[in-house]
Design a protein around this motif. Structure first.
Motif, PDB file in Angstrom:
ATOM      1  N   GLU A 119       0.834  -1.210   0.000  1.00 43.76           N
ATOM      2  CA  GLU A 119       0.000   0.000   0.000  1.00 43.76           C
ATOM      3  C   GLU A 119       0.863   1.251   0.000  1.00 43.76           C
ATOM      4  O   GLU A 119       0.534   2.242  -0.667  1.00 43.76           O
ATOM      5  N   ALA A 120       1.970   1.220   0.735  1.00 43.86           N
ATOM      6  CA  ALA A 120       2.872   2.376   0.765  1.00 43.86           C
ATOM      7  C   ALA A 120       3.454   2.635  -0.623  1.00 43.86           C
ATOM      8  O   ALA A 120       3.562   3.792  -1.055  1.00 43.86           O
ATOM      9  N   PHE A 121       3.837   1.568  -1.316  1.00 45.98           N
ATOM     10  CA  PHE A 121       4.406   1.725  -2.656  1.00 45.98           C
ATOM     11  C   PHE A 121       3.374   2.333  -3.604  1.00 45.98           C
ATOM     12  O   PHE A 121       3.669   3.270  -4.349  1.00 45.98           O
ATOM     13  N   MET A 122       2.158   1.815  -3.556  1.00 47.22           N
ATOM     14  CA  MET A 122       1.097   2.320  -4.433  1.00 47.22           C
ATOM     15  C   MET A 122       0.760   3.778  -4.102  1.00 47.22           C
ATOM     16  O   MET A 122       0.569   4.605  -5.004  1.00 47.22           O
ATOM     17  N   ARG A 127       1.211   9.751  -5.253  1.00 42.05           N
ATOM     18  CA  ARG A 127       1.746  11.039  -4.824  1.00 42.05           C
ATOM     19  C   ARG A 127       2.717  11.595  -5.862  1.00 42.05           C
ATOM     20  O   ARG A 127       2.637  12.771  -6.250  1.00 42.05           O
ATOM     21  N   ASN A 128       3.641  10.760  -6.323  1.00 43.65           N
ATOM     22  CA  ASN A 128       4.638  11.217  -7.295  1.00 43.65           C
ATOM     23  C   ASN A 128       4.018  11.509  -8.660  1.00 43.65           C
ATOM     24  O   ASN A 128       4.466  12.417  -9.368  1.00 43.65           O
ATOM     25  N   LYS A 129       3.002  10.756  -9.020  1.00 44.69           N
ATOM     26  CA  LYS A 129       2.309  11.043 -10.287  1.00 44.69           C
ATOM     27  C   LYS A 129       1.686  12.433 -10.259  1.00 44.69           C
ATOM     28  O   LYS A 129       1.675  13.136 -11.271  1.00 44.69           O
ATOM     29  N   TRP A 130       1.141  12.818  -9.106  1.00 47.99           N
ATOM     30  CA  TRP A 130       0.549  14.154  -9.003  1.00 47.99           C
ATOM     31  C   TRP A 130       1.627  15.227  -9.139  1.00 47.99           C
ATOM     32  O   TRP A 130       1.475  16.199  -9.880  1.00 47.99           O
ATOM     33  N   SER A 199      -1.046   2.783 -15.537  1.00 44.27           N
ATOM     34  CA  SER A 199      -2.152   3.737 -15.630  1.00 44.27           C
ATOM     35  C   SER A 199      -3.250   3.457 -14.619  1.00 44.27           C
ATOM     36  O   SER A 199      -4.124   4.310 -14.408  1.00 44.27           O
ATOM     37  N   ASN A 200      -3.228   2.266 -13.999  1.00 41.21           N
ATOM     38  CA  ASN A 200      -4.259   1.964 -12.992  1.00 41.21           C
ATOM     39  C   ASN A 200      -4.067   2.771 -11.714  1.00 41.21           C
ATOM     40  O   ASN A 200      -5.003   2.919 -10.921  1.00 41.21           O
ATOM     41  N   ILE A 201      -2.870   3.311 -11.497  1.00 43.45           N
ATOM     42  CA  ILE A 201      -2.628   4.173 -10.332  1.00 43.45           C
ATOM     43  C   ILE A 201      -2.858   5.624 -10.761  1.00 43.45           C
ATOM     44  O   ILE A 201      -2.144   6.136 -11.626  1.00 43.45           O
ATOM     45  N   LYS A 202      -3.824   6.262 -10.168  1.00 44.71           N
ATOM     46  CA  LYS A 202      -4.184   7.620 -10.559  1.00 44.71           C
ATOM     47  C   LYS A 202      -3.425   8.647  -9.711  1.00 44.71           C
ATOM     48  O   LYS A 202      -3.143   8.409  -8.531  1.00 44.71           O
TER      49      LYS A 202
END
Length: 211
Positions: A119-122, A127-130, A199-202
């Motif tokens: 969960e921390a990795f995801m 966070r970094n994608k934002w 792309s599944n991680i927004k």
């Protein structure tokens, strides 16, 4: 006039090339992202876990699962309970300061809980994608150095060196690079982890684990 131009142009080009060379000097990961003292934990002693927590090795393709398992293998050989010689923790080798950014303050609990590590990795990816959303849109598909820039490469590099340093790398077209204590740099991660579909991680602003 022509004689002056013929002399000054080569000098100007030489100056530009020399200046570029100075920018290409190795830069280390900043202290805010590094582990500068031993991480005090009481667990694990021998990296043993309940069988219900052990994960079957997944099919390593180009999906998110392939991405995270490939990165985990590079970081820790996929071992949840490991602490490396510099004090980085777990399967994905987080520093305690990065864990705090995603809402984790108990490193004992973190090391003993594979589900929390996943969960921390995801959460850190979101966070970094934002933070890097504009750079992902701007630079994906172009070539820097000898590698094509992709979203997954950018996010992997942010895991290594932090999103701020990845911004500098991209916006300098590779002139500003960062090396960790083991000699791995942004450019290497950008190439090694390119082409995965995450792309599944927004993107999520200030993504945190709220529990």
């Amino acid at each position: 006039m022509r004689k002056w131009i013929s002399i000054s142009c080569p000098l100007a080009i030489t100056f530009i090339l020399i200046s570029f060379g100075f920018k290409n000097k190795p830069v280390l990961v900043p202290d805010s992202l590094k582990v500068n003292k031993p991480t005090l934990v009481s667990f694990p002693q021998n990296e043993t876990f309940d069988a219900k927590f052990l994960l079957t090795p997944p099919y390593v393709g180009s999906s998110y699962i392939g991405f995270k398992e490939a990165l985990a293998f590079k970081e820790s050989r996929g071992r949840y309970g490991i602490i490396n010689s510099l004090g980085y923790l777990g399967k994905y080798q987080f520093g305690a300061s990065t864990l705090e950014l995603v809402g984790i303050y108990n490193v004992d609990r973190f090391l003993s809980n594979p589900e929390l590590q996943e969960e921390a990795f995801m959460t850190n990816i979101a966070r970094n994608k934002w933070i890097l959303r504009k750079d992902i849109e701007r630079f994906s598909g172009i070539k820097i150095g000898n590698s094509n820039v992709t979203e997954s490469g950018i996010i992997a590099a942010a895991h290594l060196a932090g999103p701020g340093n990845v911004k500098k790398y991209l916006r300098s077209y590779g002139a500003y690079d960062v090396f960790d204590d083991y000699g791995t740099n942004i450019g290497r991660y950008m190439k090694l982890f390119s082409g995965y579909d995450i792309s599944n991680i927004k993107p999520k602003r200030n993504a945190r684990i709220l529990k």
